[in-house]
Design an enzyme around this catalytic site. Structure first.
Site, PDB file in Angstrom:
ATOM      1  CG  ASP A  92      36.794  11.560  73.954  1.00 12.08           C
ATOM      2  OD1 ASP A  92      37.729  12.179  74.485  1.00 12.08           O
ATOM      3  OD2 ASP A  92      36.812  10.338  73.780  1.00 12.08           O
ATOM      4  CG  HIS A 135      27.940  10.970  74.929  1.00  6.85           C
ATOM      5  ND1 HIS A 135      27.827   9.990  75.888  1.00  6.85           N
ATOM      6  CD2 HIS A 135      28.220  10.336  73.770  1.00  6.85           C
ATOM      7  CE1 HIS A 135      28.056   8.800  75.335  1.00  6.85           C
ATOM      8  NE2 HIS A 135      28.278   8.979  74.055  1.00  6.85           N
ATOM      9  CG  HIS A 174      29.693   5.181  73.521  1.00  6.23           C
ATOM     10  ND1 HIS A 174      29.563   4.961  72.168  1.00  6.23           N
ATOM     11  CD2 HIS A 174      31.002   5.005  73.809  1.00  6.23           C
ATOM     12  CE1 HIS A 174      30.750   4.676  71.654  1.00  6.23           C
ATOM     13  NE2 HIS A 174      31.653   4.684  72.624  1.00  6.23           N
ATOM     14  CG  ASP A 265      27.910   3.096  69.155  1.00  2.00           C
ATOM     15  OD1 ASP A 265      28.374   4.197  69.489  1.00  2.00           O
ATOM     16  OD2 ASP A 265      26.820   2.664  69.588  1.00  2.00           O
TER      17      ASP A 265
HETATM   18  C1  LIG Z   1      27.091   9.032  70.051  1.00  2.00           C
HETATM   19  C2  LIG Z   1      28.192   8.175  70.620  1.00  2.00           C
HETATM   20  O1  LIG Z   1      27.759   7.623  71.852  1.00  2.00           O
HETATM   21  O2  LIG Z   1      28.425   7.072  69.769  1.00  2.00           O
HETATM   22  C3  LIG Z   1      29.487   8.986  70.818  1.00  2.00           C
HETATM   23  C4  LIG Z   1      30.645   8.158  71.340  1.00  2.00           C
HETATM   24  C5  LIG Z   1      31.830   9.017  71.765  1.00  2.00           C
HETATM   25  C6  LIG Z   1      33.056   8.156  72.036  1.00  2.00           C
HETATM   26  C7  LIG Z   1      34.186   8.999  72.576  1.00  2.00           C
HETATM   27  N1  LIG Z   1      35.418   8.196  72.730  1.00  2.00           N
HETATM   28  C8  LIG Z   1      35.988   7.826  71.450  1.00  2.00           C
HETATM   29  C9  LIG Z   1      37.282   7.030  71.595  1.00  2.00           C
HETATM   30  C10 LIG Z   1      37.751   6.582  70.220  1.00  2.00           C
HETATM   31  N2  LIG Z   1      38.266   5.232  70.293  1.00  2.00           N
HETATM   32 ZN   LIG Z   2      27.917   5.432  70.948  1.00  2.00          ZN
END
Ligand SMILES: CC(O)(O)CCCCCNCCCN
Ligand SMILES: [Zn+2]
Length: 667
Positions: A92, A135, A174, A265
């Protein structure tokens, strides 16, 4: 000292060059709309804009391996096909010819921020960066992240400035597994993260993200994971976790520096998080962390993909860093059942590591559901609201965050002649005539008081009126009789139709019963007096075994009682009274004064009794927006005190749901 802002449009100059549904949300516009909103709201002009710089190899190697750095160094010269090939080895995330340059700028921005704060050039600050960082791991890019900006910043702070303890708060939706892995055996870095988890069904789907992963070896207890096992979490859920988990532990840890993995987010409208917390919640989350580490706070952007809520959340965060009054948080309904389950599990997992949780009552777990705890009168949600909840996330709508206007005057004071007015405060010395209502009050309350008391009271009332008109933010009065003045003030304010008073009384003293009858005044009294008085919904007597001198017991009452009650009561005025002989130490008093500014847009009136004249300076310093000094690492509170607070909580939580921290279902 000001607030630093670090941003450079160079970091917008990379993007996804091929089709990849997982990565398409990470776009350059995230940075331009965030910075654009800051400019539009006049916030960049109020910040100290620092230049970015590229991190050097040695800084990146504080966290990452040489082979990983060498591999990333090859990417600028790669063809599109090579870049795609290179990307496949990670999850990702995507690469671009310019992403290595931007990743070095993102790390460099975080380090510039740490330098300016730790060198005392600024009070706090925010870095608007991409790619994000939390991440990325020692030898792997992941989740849009290339280098772990905040983890490197923490190692940098330790190495260059000898910082002993660092708190990292990760409010991105996340789990920042990269940060967790970096510090899991390191007791000098306390990592806190909440994250959408849904019992490991949500990305990155790691068992390592669950609440029972608390750190390893020396680091056991210094990793706190709060999993959200349902979507739709609201402001109440976020505040509950701060009040009942993060703040008690953070104060016990007593960090020298606070770093925030500021991902947005976790705000409403974001398709990744699917949560319902509004952008103004970040004003409060930021503020609640600003009285740690004497305000040394560095926020570094992580995620945030709904460009509207991202921009609003960034502005809310920066405005709080600048010291603007906090917006009121309305209709806090209390945590949902799933949050209570998570809260209880996290507290249980950490009970052996943190003395603030030692006496935490934990009840048998129960089935998970997001049935919202209904506080009285919440039963019949009107149709529109229920429909609102069932709409899918992308159609979420929410009100613009309210304007946060700083009054012309921050702190006004009423002091007897001969007492020096603290710097930067405005003395209220107008000898205006005694208003008609005062003459009646003179008859009712002050009949045998001398004229100076009546004059002082008239000035205190004008302080309150100026706060009501937002001409001043807060006020302090040194009076002859604090208890009597307190009663008159409550009476005076309660007479207004939409007023609500949060009265916090420190020390022994009699609270007249009539002031809590109308339900507009909520009283919390912290003292050493064991009043047989059981209290009521609006009168909360906290009696500490050793009285207000016991910092741990006092701190516990502050987080697990005062904050939740204050948020739910949502007062228009905070009245903080220091009764003579309370025994509370100055630093605890300053921490309390600071924390209470979370409410009523900072409209706090502090009443001191004349022989507490020495407290005028320290109190004024906090009212002027200076951070409260640290309490030091807190020892365990007395078992009796912890049990007394728990008893109060269980008695009151049916009426005040934000007090809930464990699984009791309300009646
Ligand atoms: C910095 C952060 O934590 O926002 C990065 C998040 C990565 C998400 C990966 N999956 C995305 C799935 C799309 N629907
Ligand atoms: Zn995030």
């Amino acid at each position: 000292m000001g607030t630093a802002l670090i941003y450079d449009e160079e970091m917008t100059k990379y993007k996804l060059l091929w089709v990849d549904p997982a990565c398409k949300i990470e776009v350059p516009e995230r940075l331009t709309v965030s910075h654009g909103a800051l400019v539009r709201n006049g916030l960049t002009d109020r910040c100290i804009c620092l230049p970015v710089r590229e991190a050097v190899d040695a800084e990146i190697l504080l966290v990452h391996s040489e082979e990983y750095l060498e591999a990333v160094k090859q990417t600028p010269h790669m063809t599109l096909e090579d870049l795609k090939e290179f990307t496949l080895q990670y999850g990702d995330v995507y690469f671009h010819p310019n992403i290595y340059h931007c990743a070095k700028l993102a790390v460099g921005s975080a380090l510039q921020l740490v330098d300016s704060v730790l060198m005392g050039k600024v009070k706090n600050g925010m870095a608007l960066v991409r790619p994000p960082g939390h991440h990325s791991m020692r030898s792997a890019a992941n989740g849009f992240c290339v280098f772990n900006n905040v983890a490197i910043a923490a190692q940098y702070a330790k190495q260059k400035y000898g910082v002993k303890r660092i708190l990292i708060v990760d409010w991105d939706i996340h789990h920042g597994q990269g940060v967790q892995y970096c510090f899991e055996d390191d007791p000098s870095v306390l990592y806190f993260s909440w994250h959408r988890y849904e019992h490991q069904k949500f990305w990155p789907n790691l068992k390592d993200s669950d609440y029972d992963i608390v750190g390893k070896g020396e680091g056991a207890g210094f990793n706190i994971n709060v999993p959200w096992n349902k979507v739709g979490m609201e402001n109440s859920d976020y505040l509950s976790v701060f009040c009942h988990v993060l703040l008690p532990i953070a104060y016990e840890f007593c960090p020298d520096l606070v770093l925030v993995c500021a991902g947005f987010d976790s705000a409403i409208g974001d398709l990744e998080g699917e949560m319902c917390a509004t952008p103004d919640i970040f004003a409060h989350l930021t503020y609640l962390l600003m009285n740690l580490a004497e305000g040394k706070l560095c926020a570094v952007l992580e995620g945030g993909y709904n460009l509207t809520s991202l921009a609003q959340s960034v502005c809310q965060t920066v405005q709080t860093l600048l010291g603007d009054p906090l917006p009121p948080l309305t209709n806090l309904t209390g945590p949902c059942r799933s949050t209570l389950e998570s809260l209880q599990c996290v507290r249980a997992a950490h009970r052996q590591h943190w003395s603030c949780l030692r006496h935490a009552v934990d009840l048998p777990t129960f089935e998970i559901s997001t049935i919202r705890i209904k506080s009285s009168g919440e039963e019949n949600k009107d149709e529109a609201e229920v429909w609102e909840e069932q709409k899918s996330p992308e159609e979420k709508i929410w009100p613009e965050p309210p304007k946060r206007v700083s009054p012309r005057v921050c702190s006004a004071v009423v002091l007897p002649d001969g007492v020096v007015c603290p710097d930067a405060c405005e003395r209220l010395s107008s000898s205006e005539d005694l208003g008609p209502h005062l003459l009646t009050l003179k008859k009712d309350f002050l009949k045998d008081a001398d004229d100076s008391a009546v004059t002082a009271l008239s000035r205190v009332f004008s302080l309150i009126d100026k706060m009501k008109n937002n001409e001043i933010r807060n006020g302090l009065a040194l009076v002859g009789d604090a208890a009597m003045t307190m009663t008159c003030v409550v009476q005076h304010v309660a007479a207004e139709v939409d007023s609500r008073v949060f009265l916090v009384c420190v020390g022994n003293g009699n609270i007249p019963g009539h002031i809590i009858e109308d339900g507009k005044t909520l009283v919390v009294q912290i003292s050493g007096e064991d009043t047989e008085e059981q209290g009521s919904k609006y009168y909360v007597p906290v009696c500490l075994k050793k009285g207000c001198t016991d910092t741990s017991g006092f701190a516990q009452a502050m987080f697990s009682l005062l904050l939740p009650l204050g948020y739910q009561h949502n007062p228009s005025l905070v009245l903080l009274v220091r009764m003579p002989g309370s025994g509370v130490c100055d630093i605890m008093w300053q921490q309390l004064t600071a924390l209470l500014q979370s409410f009523a847009q900072g409209h706090t009136l502090v009443l001191l009794q004349e022989d507490d004249k020495a407290c005028v300076g320290p109190t004024a310093s906090i009212l002027l927006g200076n951070p409260a000094p640290p309490l030091g690492q807190l020892p365990a509170s007395l078992k009796e005190d912890a049990e007394a607070v728990e008893r109060l909580r269980s008695r009151l939580q049916a009426d005040w749901n934000l007090l809930l921290a464990t699984g009791e279902s309300t009646k």
